[in-house]
Scaffold this motif. Structure first.
Motif, PDB file in Angstrom:
ATOM      1  N   PHE A 154       0.838  -1.211   0.000  1.00  0.00           N
ATOM      2  CA  PHE A 154       0.000   0.000   0.000  1.00  0.00           C
ATOM      3  C   PHE A 154       0.870   1.258   0.000  1.00  0.00           C
ATOM      4  CE2 PHE A 154      -2.937  -3.248   1.626  1.00  0.00           C
ATOM      5  CZ  PHE A 154      -3.974  -3.063   0.725  1.00  0.00           C
ATOM      6  N   ASN A 157      -0.422   4.984   0.831  1.00  0.00           N
ATOM      7  CA  ASN A 157      -0.873   5.427   2.154  1.00  0.00           C
ATOM      8  C   ASN A 157      -0.336   6.800   2.536  1.00  0.00           C
ATOM      9  OD1 ASN A 157      -2.277   3.086   2.516  1.00  0.00           O
ATOM     10  ND2 ASN A 157      -0.917   2.220   4.077  1.00  0.00           N
ATOM     11  N   THR A 183      -6.763   5.409  -6.416  1.00  0.00           N
ATOM     12  CA  THR A 183      -5.381   5.126  -6.048  1.00  0.00           C
ATOM     13  C   THR A 183      -4.555   6.393  -6.237  1.00  0.00           C
ATOM     14  OG1 THR A 183      -4.911   4.473  -8.330  1.00  0.00           O
ATOM     15  CG2 THR A 183      -5.567   2.709  -6.861  1.00  0.00           C
ATOM     16  N   SER A 193      -4.624   1.607   1.804  1.00  0.00           N
ATOM     17  CA  SER A 193      -5.273   0.504   2.530  1.00  0.00           C
ATOM     18  C   SER A 193      -6.497   1.002   3.297  1.00  0.00           C
ATOM     19  CB  SER A 193      -4.290  -0.140   3.506  1.00  0.00           C
ATOM     20  OG  SER A 193      -4.015   0.747   4.571  1.00  0.00           O
ATOM     21  N   GLN A 195      -7.069   0.229   6.310  1.00  0.00           N
ATOM     22  CA  GLN A 195      -6.512   0.606   7.614  1.00  0.00           C
ATOM     23  C   GLN A 195      -6.077   2.075   7.603  1.00  0.00           C
ATOM     24  OE1 GLN A 195      -6.410  -1.357  10.180  1.00  0.00           O
ATOM     25  NE2 GLN A 195      -5.338   0.089  11.515  1.00  0.00           N
ATOM     26  N   ASN A 196      -5.407   2.485   6.533  1.00  0.00           N
ATOM     27  CA  ASN A 196      -4.926   3.857   6.420  1.00  0.00           C
ATOM     28  C   ASN A 196      -6.094   4.832   6.297  1.00  0.00           C
ATOM     29  OD1 ASN A 196      -3.378   6.134   4.364  1.00  0.00           O
ATOM     30  ND2 ASN A 196      -2.313   5.489   6.212  1.00  0.00           N
ATOM     31  N   ASN A 221      -8.756   0.617  -6.458  1.00  0.00           N
ATOM     32  CA  ASN A 221      -8.253   0.625  -5.075  1.00  0.00           C
ATOM     33  C   ASN A 221      -8.920  -0.477  -4.247  1.00  0.00           C
ATOM     34  OD1 ASN A 221      -6.495   2.664  -3.310  1.00  0.00           O
ATOM     35  ND2 ASN A 221      -8.127   1.851  -2.041  1.00  0.00           N
ATOM     36  N   ILE A 225      -7.358  -3.765  -2.151  1.00  0.00           N
ATOM     37  CA  ILE A 225      -7.664  -4.069  -0.747  1.00  0.00           C
ATOM     38  C   ILE A 225      -8.091  -5.535  -0.637  1.00  0.00           C
ATOM     39  CG2 ILE A 225      -9.333  -3.622   1.118  1.00  0.00           C
ATOM     40  CD1 ILE A 225      -9.164  -0.629   0.387  1.00  0.00           C
ATOM     41  N   ARG A 228      -4.914  -7.689  -1.112  1.00  0.00           N
ATOM     42  CA  ARG A 228      -3.719  -7.536  -0.277  1.00  0.00           C
ATOM     43  C   ARG A 228      -3.970  -7.311   1.215  1.00  0.00           C
ATOM     44  NH1 ARG A 228      -0.374  -3.411  -4.289  1.00  0.00           N
ATOM     45  NH2 ARG A 228      -0.287  -4.848  -6.066  1.00  0.00           N
ATOM     46  N   GLU A 229      -5.185  -6.962   1.593  1.00  0.00           N
ATOM     47  CA  GLU A 229      -5.366  -6.584   3.004  1.00  0.00           C
ATOM     48  C   GLU A 229      -6.091  -7.687   3.765  1.00  0.00           C
ATOM     49  OE1 GLU A 229      -6.474  -2.522   3.360  1.00  0.00           O
ATOM     50  OE2 GLU A 229      -6.576  -2.568   5.552  1.00  0.00           O
ATOM     51  N   TYR A 232     -10.229  -9.088   3.839  1.00  0.00           N
ATOM     52  CA  TYR A 232     -11.064  -8.615   2.736  1.00  0.00           C
ATOM     53  C   TYR A 232     -11.175  -9.598   1.565  1.00  0.00           C
ATOM     54  CZ  TYR A 232     -11.403  -4.241   5.172  1.00  0.00           C
ATOM     55  OH  TYR A 232     -11.687  -3.299   6.119  1.00  0.00           O
TER      56      TYR A 232
END
Ligand code: F0G
Length: 457
Positions: A154, A157, A183, A193, A195-196, A221, A225, A228-229, A232
């Protein structure tokens, strides 16, 4: 795993334009080494932008015929509004003719002298609209985002530590808005992300700063997620998108990207008072609030595109096709931003043309070489786009010297992309022959669009 195929078949085609290398040398010189000044019918593969260049679907074209062109209260507007409300959860929707029109309205209301707009990275038109209002734009990209060749999931971020420090330094009262670009176009098409997004929102909320998403590439975007996150992988894209927007106080959007439309944009938000101010300006500059500078048919095409873009077969193909090109370049040793972004390949021109100093615009020189060698048009995202001058007219270079090759959505096939990689690799093998450039004419703002350059012999 089998080849990931284009999830569509082709119903209508348009020609590409062949020229000889000798012709292109002349064309580039006549265009003052600026790709924006080359006529499109002299370009073979046009990777200048992914904006407004998508292939619309048969459904979108059918929607065009259903456009309600009423000045006020068009039924196309209500379909457009409902689609955006459903996707984003944002209740107020204001159409504009493209993304920068939304920005112009928002920042002329919120901007002004001694104000700061913080962001992961502001896009060029966003920054220009902020600066035009007298305010300053401040990019607080995370450390990973500053290193093109080091992969991280990410890299788009926002650096939350830097954000807290900046708020403490300047005072929250001088920061009217935080903008998260998803993005991150100017930083390599890298994702932000969840989270960010959540953390940035929490910091902004504590300090009473609203947070808007620059949502041009929201679906790309969301797919990153998902890939990669943690947590999800099994969530449907519309749910991820909804969560992304749930943290936002509003958004600006260019429908020329992830809505597959050739024109269009919008503002969406919660704040009724701000919306009223935006609508008042909209009527002056764009049009009545139920069309905002667009035709009814455009509103239809956008509404349909916004739904199509969240299809996972499409997004898998989209992200994979960029990665496919990126991997070919990495295998050949070409310095490229890693990992692959969502809509474009970013060549690291500083590394690619290490013999050309930054004040001779290596990115722009590389753009010229790709055009001459293979008829490919890309764009510099470096010191020509973002450079400034100090008091002695010495260049203050941009953080990165990138060349972006943006891939239009649903337009080029795998063999077009194979050809692009072959051209880049050939140029890389002959890179020592490429010369730097000097500016002979430039505008005070957004100079890259119209600047004239010449080769340094
Ligand atoms: N924000 C981002 C992140 C963008 O990439 C763009 C446009 C805009 C705002 C403005 O939208 O063009 O509809 O006025 N980017 C295009 C590009 C031009 O080539 O990346 P617009």
């Amino acid at each position: 795993m089998k080849t990931i195929i284009e999830p569509f078949r082709i119903k209508s085609v348009e020609p590409v334009y062949f020229t000889t290398k000798e012709e292109r040398i002349q064309i580039l010189e006549n265009a003052f080494y600026n790709p924006f000044l080359i006529h499109a019918d002299k370009v073979l593969i046009d990777l200048l932008t992914d904006s407004g260049t998508s292939a619309m679907s048969s459904n979108q074209w059918a929607g065009i015929m259903q456009g309600d062109e009423s000045y006020a209260g068009s039924s196309s507007f209500f379909r457009f509004e409902k689609t955006i409300q459903d996707i984003t959860g944002l209740p107020i929707v204001i159409p504009t003719h493209q993304g920068r029109a939304a920005e112009k309205i928002l920042f002329s209301i919120l901007g002004g002298k001694e104000k700061y707009f913080v962001s992961n990275t502001l896009f060029d038109t966003t920054r220009a609209n902020i600066e035009y209002s007298g305010a300053a734009g401040v990019d607080l990209i995370c450390e990973a985002g500053k290193h093109p060749s080091i992969p991280a999931p990410f890299k788009g971020n926002l650096d939350t530590v830097a954000l807290l420090k900046f708020i403490a330094e300047k005072g929250a009262e001088n920061i009217p808005l935080c903008v998260l670009t998803v993005t991150n176009n100017s930083g390599g098409g890298q994702p932000v992300s969840m989270q960010n997004i959540k953390e940035v929102k929490a910091i902004c909320k504590t300090h009473g700063i609203p947070m808007f998403i620059d949502a041009c590439r929201f679906a790309e975007n969301a797919f990153f997620i998902k890939l990669r996150e943690d947590g999800y992988a099994d969530k449907p894209i519309p749910e991820i998108v909804h969560e992304m927007f749930s943290y936002a106080d509003g958004c600006t959007m260019s429908a020329k990207k992830d809505a597959f439309a050739n024109i269009g944009g919008f503002l969406a938000m919660h704040d009724e008072i701000l919306a009223q101010q935006c609508r008042n300006m909209l009527i002056m500059t764009e049009g009545f609030p139920t069309y905002g500078g667009l035709a009814g048919r455009d509103l239809e095409a956008i509404a349909i595109g916004l739904t199509e873009v969240m299809d996972e077969h499409y997004l898998q193909y989209r992200i994979r096709s960029i990665e496919y090109l990126c991997n070919k370049l990495i295998a050949a040793g070409v310095p490229v931003m890693q990992p692959a972004g969502g809509h474009a390949i970013y060549l690291d021109a500083k590394e690619f043309l290490s013999h050309i100093p930054v004040d001779e615009y290596p990115g722009q020189a590389l753009v010229g070489a790709l055009y001459v060698h293979g008829g490919i048009r890309g764009v510099e995202i470096g010191s020509l786009m973002f450079g400034k001058y100090d008091d002695h007219k010495k260049l203050i270079p941009a953080q990165l010297e990138l060349v972006r090759l943006a891939i239009p959505r649903r337009v080029y096939t795998q063999s077009h992309i194979d050809y692009v990689s072959e051209v880049i690799i050939e140029v890389f093998q002959e890179k020592e022959k490429i010369k730097g450039l000097t500016i002979i004419e430039e505008a005070p703002m957004l100079r890259h669009f119209t600047a004239k350059l010449k080769s340094i012999e």
